[in-house]
Design an enzyme around this catalytic site. Structure first.
Site, mmCIF file in Angstrom:
data_model
loop_
_atom_site.group_PDB
_atom_site.id
_atom_site.type_symbol
_atom_site.label_atom_id
_atom_site.label_comp_id
_atom_site.label_asym_id
_atom_site.label_seq_id
_atom_site.Cartn_x
_atom_site.Cartn_y
_atom_site.Cartn_z
ATOM 1 C CE LYS A 171 -1.458 1.493 4.131
ATOM 2 N NZ LYS A 171 -1.141 2.879 4.540
ATOM 3 C CG ASN A 172 2.415 2.771 3.453
ATOM 4 O OD1 ASN A 172 1.429 3.078 3.203
ATOM 5 N ND2 ASN A 172 3.021 2.620 4.609
ATOM 6 N NE ARG A 181 -6.877 4.384 6.235
ATOM 7 C CZ ARG A 181 -6.729 5.489 6.548
ATOM 8 N NH1 ARG A 181 -7.035 6.083 7.860
ATOM 9 N NH2 ARG A 181 -5.719 6.331 5.706
ATOM 10 C CG ASP A 234 4.332 1.379 9.414
ATOM 11 O OD1 ASP A 234 3.944 2.478 10.237
ATOM 12 O OD2 ASP A 234 4.412 1.741 8.196
ATOM 13 C CB CYS A 286 -3.716 10.801 12.316
ATOM 14 S SG CYS A 286 -2.358 9.936 12.303
ATOM 15 N NE ARG A 304 1.240 10.251 10.116
ATOM 16 C CZ ARG A 304 1.115 9.542 9.327
ATOM 17 N NH1 ARG A 304 -0.477 9.104 9.760
ATOM 18 N NH2 ARG A 304 1.589 9.065 8.247
ATOM 19 N N PRO A 305 2.931 16.572 11.274
ATOM 20 C CG PRO A 305 4.806 17.822 12.026
ATOM 21 C CD PRO A 305 4.043 16.633 12.210
ATOM 22 C CB VAL A 306 2.636 18.235 5.603
ATOM 23 C CG1 VAL A 306 1.963 16.799 5.658
ATOM 24 C CG2 VAL A 306 1.642 19.310 5.686
ATOM 25 C CG ASP A 307 7.483 20.845 9.717
ATOM 26 O OD1 ASP A 307 6.863 19.550 9.608
ATOM 27 O OD2 ASP A 307 8.275 21.168 10.207
ATOM 28 C CG LEU A 308 10.103 18.533 7.721
ATOM 29 C CD1 LEU A 308 10.696 17.121 8.377
ATOM 30 C CD2 LEU A 308 11.243 19.514 7.979
ATOM 31 N NE ARG A 359 -1.252 12.394 8.560
ATOM 32 C CZ ARG A 359 -1.182 13.502 9.003
ATOM 33 N NH1 ARG A 359 -2.058 13.935 9.619
ATOM 34 N NH2 ARG A 359 -0.054 14.197 8.743
ATOM 35 C CG LEU A 401 10.193 7.158 13.027
ATOM 36 C CD1 LEU A 401 11.068 6.170 13.568
ATOM 37 C CD2 LEU A 401 9.572 6.809 11.673
HETATM 38 C C1 EPZ Z 1 4.816 7.011 6.085
HETATM 39 O O1 EPZ Z 1 3.986 8.085 6.553
HETATM 40 C C2 EPZ Z 1 4.124 5.904 6.088
HETATM 41 N N1 EPZ Z 1 2.648 6.122 5.048
HETATM 42 C C3 EPZ Z 1 3.588 5.511 7.510
HETATM 43 O O2 EPZ Z 1 2.788 4.288 7.335
HETATM 44 C C4 EPZ Z 1 5.016 5.107 8.178
HETATM 45 O O3 EPZ Z 1 4.524 4.756 9.427
HETATM 46 C C5 EPZ Z 1 5.833 6.341 8.196
HETATM 47 O O4 EPZ Z 1 5.965 6.655 6.935
HETATM 48 C C6 EPZ Z 1 7.276 6.062 8.726
HETATM 49 O O5 EPZ Z 1 7.716 5.004 8.207
HETATM 50 C C7 EPZ Z 1 2.975 6.035 3.699
HETATM 51 O O6 EPZ Z 1 3.866 5.775 3.254
HETATM 52 C C8 EPZ Z 1 1.647 6.440 3.169
HETATM 53 P P1 EPZ Z 1 7.177 10.440 7.759
HETATM 54 P P2 EPZ Z 1 4.752 9.471 6.629
HETATM 55 O O7 EPZ Z 1 6.966 11.715 6.973
HETATM 56 O O8 EPZ Z 1 5.267 9.910 5.330
HETATM 57 C C9 EPZ Z 1 7.794 13.811 11.287
HETATM 58 C C10 EPZ Z 1 1.022 2.851 8.098
HETATM 59 O O9 EPZ Z 1 0.548 2.232 9.038
HETATM 60 N N2 EPZ Z 1 7.435 14.736 10.137
HETATM 61 O O10 EPZ Z 1 8.488 9.650 7.322
HETATM 62 O O11 EPZ Z 1 3.678 10.612 6.915
HETATM 63 C C11 EPZ Z 1 6.635 13.090 11.724
HETATM 64 O O12 EPZ Z 1 5.624 13.362 12.464
HETATM 65 C C12 EPZ Z 1 1.553 4.234 8.105
HETATM 66 O O13 EPZ Z 1 1.013 2.241 7.012
HETATM 67 C C13 EPZ Z 1 7.708 16.083 10.504
HETATM 68 O O14 EPZ Z 1 7.835 16.446 11.477
HETATM 69 O O15 EPZ Z 1 5.771 9.473 7.687
HETATM 70 C C14 EPZ Z 1 7.050 11.667 12.029
HETATM 71 O O16 EPZ Z 1 7.350 11.986 13.375
HETATM 72 C C15 EPZ Z 1 1.322 5.011 9.214
HETATM 73 N N3 EPZ Z 1 7.324 16.822 9.436
HETATM 74 C C16 EPZ Z 1 8.525 11.514 11.267
HETATM 75 O O17 EPZ Z 1 8.658 12.869 10.839
HETATM 76 C C17 EPZ Z 1 6.775 16.424 8.086
HETATM 77 O O18 EPZ Z 1 6.858 17.495 7.411
HETATM 78 C C18 EPZ Z 1 8.515 10.552 9.982
HETATM 79 O O19 EPZ Z 1 7.063 10.694 9.380
HETATM 80 C C19 EPZ Z 1 6.878 15.300 7.931
HETATM 81 C C20 EPZ Z 1 7.185 14.344 8.740
#
Ligand code: EPZ
Length: 421
Positions: free
Chosen positions: A22-23, A400, A307, A116, A121-125, A92, A329
C-alpha cells in the site's frame, strides 16, 4: 459497523501470499500525475486506501480502469488541482499529490491534513522543501495554497528529519523542475526506492537511489512517459503474518516477499528464538521451544519499522521475560496498549517506552477496539492466542491496509468471522 470475531488458541499452517505494498502504491499513483500516458500498474493491493486515492485521481479529472490485480491510470486529462477536505480527512496520504500537481500545473490547493491517531504528523518539511524550490505557499481556511508561476527550480534540500512522504513529494516535484535537486537526509525506505526507480525508468536521471542523498535531474516541465510496472510486495503485511505465525508458534511460509526488505524484522524474530528459512521470494518461520524477550527501537529503514511495533508488542506478551519497545518516530503510537491490557497483557508505558512483561502470558478474549491500522493488526494477533473469543470493533482501520485479512487468515487455519454490529 462491521467487526471481526476471532477464536483464540489457534495454530496456523500452510502458506500465505503477500499483496502489493500500500505505502509503495500510494506515491506511485500520485506519480502518474507527472505522466502524459496511460500506465498499467500491477500487483496493486485491493485495500480501501488505494480506492480512496483512485477516487482523488478521478476527482481531479483523471481516469482509471481496474483489471484484476492491475489498474490502468490515465491522468492526461486532469483539469482540477484541488484535493478537498472530504478526501484528505479520510486519507492523509492525499498530501502526496501536492508535489506532482504543483510541478505540472504551477499551482494547487490541498487541504491541510490534521493530526491523527498516531501523532501530530505535521507536513512542514514537505512545504519547506517546495518553498526552497521556488514555490509560494500560504495556508488559507485550512488549505495549503501553493503556486509556482514560473515553475519549480532545482535546489539543495536538507531535511531536518528523515521523512518518507516529504522525500516522495520532493522527488516528484523535482522530476519536473528546472535543474538539479539534491535531497540530503532523504528517506531510504523500499517504497521511496521504487518511486525513484519508476521515475528514473521514465527517463529522469536520479542518482543515489536507496541512499540518503538523492540527486534528481528535472525535465523542466516536460511530462514523463512512465512504463508499466508491478508494485513491490508489502513488507509490513509480510511482517504481520510472520508475527501471526510467531505468536501462535506455528510453521508458516510467507510467499511473494523481498526478504532483504524484511531484514530488521527477521533479525528481531531470530533474537526471539525463531528460525527463519529464506529463499528468493519467500520466508518460512518455524516454531520454537521458548519465545525469548526482545528490545526494540523503531527507526527509519533499514532499521526496525514503526509500522511493525504494535505487532511485536502483541508477540512480546508471549515471550518468557520482559521486553521493551522504544517508539522514536510517532509520539502517540501506543493506542493499542490499553486494548492489549483489556485482553490481559501486562504492559507499562513510560513516555515513548513500553515495557511488556511476558511472564504472565495468558491473554483472554474480550471486546476490543481498533484505533489505527497497525494497532488493529496487533489486536488480531493477540486474539489468535487469547483464550476464548475476541471481537475487534472499528475494523475499517484494518481494511485500509490489509487485503482480504480474514480470507488469508482463514486459509491458514484461523477462525475469523466478519459480522455487523
Ligand atoms: C509513512 O508516513 C507511512 N505512510 C507510514 O505508514 C509510516 O509509519 C511512516 O512513513 C514512517 O515509516 C505512507 O507511506 C503512506 P514520515 P509519513 O513523514 O510519510 C515527522 C501505515 O500504518 N514529520 O516519514 O507520513 C513525522 O511527524 C503508516 O501504513 C515532520 O515532523 O511519515 C514523524 O515523526 C502510518 N514533518 C516523522 O517525521 C513533516 O513534514 C516521520 O514521518 C513530515 C514528517
Amino acid at each position: 459497523m462491521e467487526y471481526l470475531k476471532i477464536s483464540g488458541e489457534t495454530k496456523l499452517q500452510g502458506e500465505v501470499e503477500i499483496s502489493g505494498a500500500k505505502n509503495a502504491a500510494l506515491p506511485l499513483i500520485a506519480a502518474t500525475i507527472l505522466a502524459k500516458n496511460e500506465i498499467s500498474i500491477c500487483n496493486m493491493p485491493n485495500v480501501v486506501d488505494i480506492n480512496t486515492f483512485l477516487k482523488l485521481i478521478d476527482m481531479l479529472g483523471g481516469s482509471f480502469k481496474k483489471e484484476e490485480k492491475c489498474i490502468k491510470i490515465d491522468t492526461s486529462k486532469i483539469n482540477k488541482t484541488t484535493a478537498t477536505y472530504d478526501i484528505v480527512k479520510t486519507m492523509r496520504a492525499s498530501i502526496l499529490v501536492l508535489g506532482p500537481l504543483l510541478a505540472r500545473f504551477g499551482h494547487c490547493e490541498v487541504s491541510l491534513p490534521g493530526g491523527c491517531a498516531i501523532g501530530q504528523r505535521p507536513v512542514d518539511l514537505h512545504l519547506k522543501a517546495l518553498e526552497q524550490m521556488g514555490a509560494k505557499i500560504t495556508i488559507n481556511h485550512g488549505y495549503i495554497e501553493a503556486t509556482a508561476p514560473n515553475g519549480l527550480k532545482g535546489a539543495k534540500i536538507v531535511f531536518d528529519k528523515v521523512t518518507v512522504g516529504g522525500t516522495e513529494n520532493t522527488v516528484m516535484a523535482a522530476a519536473l523542475a528546472d535543474g538539479v535537486t539534491t535531497i540530503i537526509n532523504a528517506a531510504k525506505e523500499p517504497e521511496v526506492q521504487q518511486l525513484c526507480q519508476v521515475i528514473k525508468d521514465a527517463g529522469v536521471l536520479i542518482e543515489g537511489i536507496g541512499t540518503s542523498t538523492l540527486i534528481v535531474h528535472g525535465t523542466n516541465k516536460k511530462l514523463l512517459h512512465i512504463k508499466d510496472f508491478d508494485v513491490i510486495p508489502d513488507r509490513i503485511e509480510a511482517g504481520t503474518y510472520m508475527c501471526a505465525a510467531a505468536i501462535t508458534n506455528s510453521k508458516l511460509k510467507i510467499k511473494n516477499v523481498i526478504p532483504i526488505h524484511l531484514e530488521a524484522v527477521i533479525s528481531k524474530l531470530e533474537e526471539m528464538n525463531f528460525e527463519i528459512l529464506q529463499d528468493e521470494t519467500s520466508v518460512t518461520i518455524m516454531p520454537t521451544d521458548e519465545i525469548k524477550p526482545v528490545n526494540i527501537i523503531t527507526t527509519e529503514y533499514p532499521g526496525f519499522p514503526t509500522d511493525m511495533q504494535a505487532q511485536f508488542m502483541a508477540l512480546a506478551t508471549q515471550a518468557k521475560g520482559v521486553s521493551t519497545i522504544d517508539e522514536r518516530l510517532f509520539e502517540n503510537r501506543f493506542m493499542h496498549v490499553s486494548e492489549l491490557l483489556r485482553l490481559g497483557a501486562d504492559i507499562h508505558l513510560n513516555g515513548n517506552i513500553a515495557t511488556i512483561n511476558g511472564t504472565v502470558n495468558e491473554l483472554f478474549g474480550t471486546d476490543v477496539m481498533a484505533t489505527d491500522l497497525r494497532a488493529s493488526s496487533a489486536l488480531v494477533l493477540a486474539a489468535l492466542v487469547a483464550k476464548g473469543e475476541t471481537s475487534i470493533h472499528r475494523i475499517y482501520h484494518l481494511d485500509r491496509g490489509y487485503e482480504d485479512l480474514e480470507g488469508k487468515l482463514s486459509k491458514i487455519g484461523a477462525t475469523v468471522v466478519r459480522d455487523k454490529e
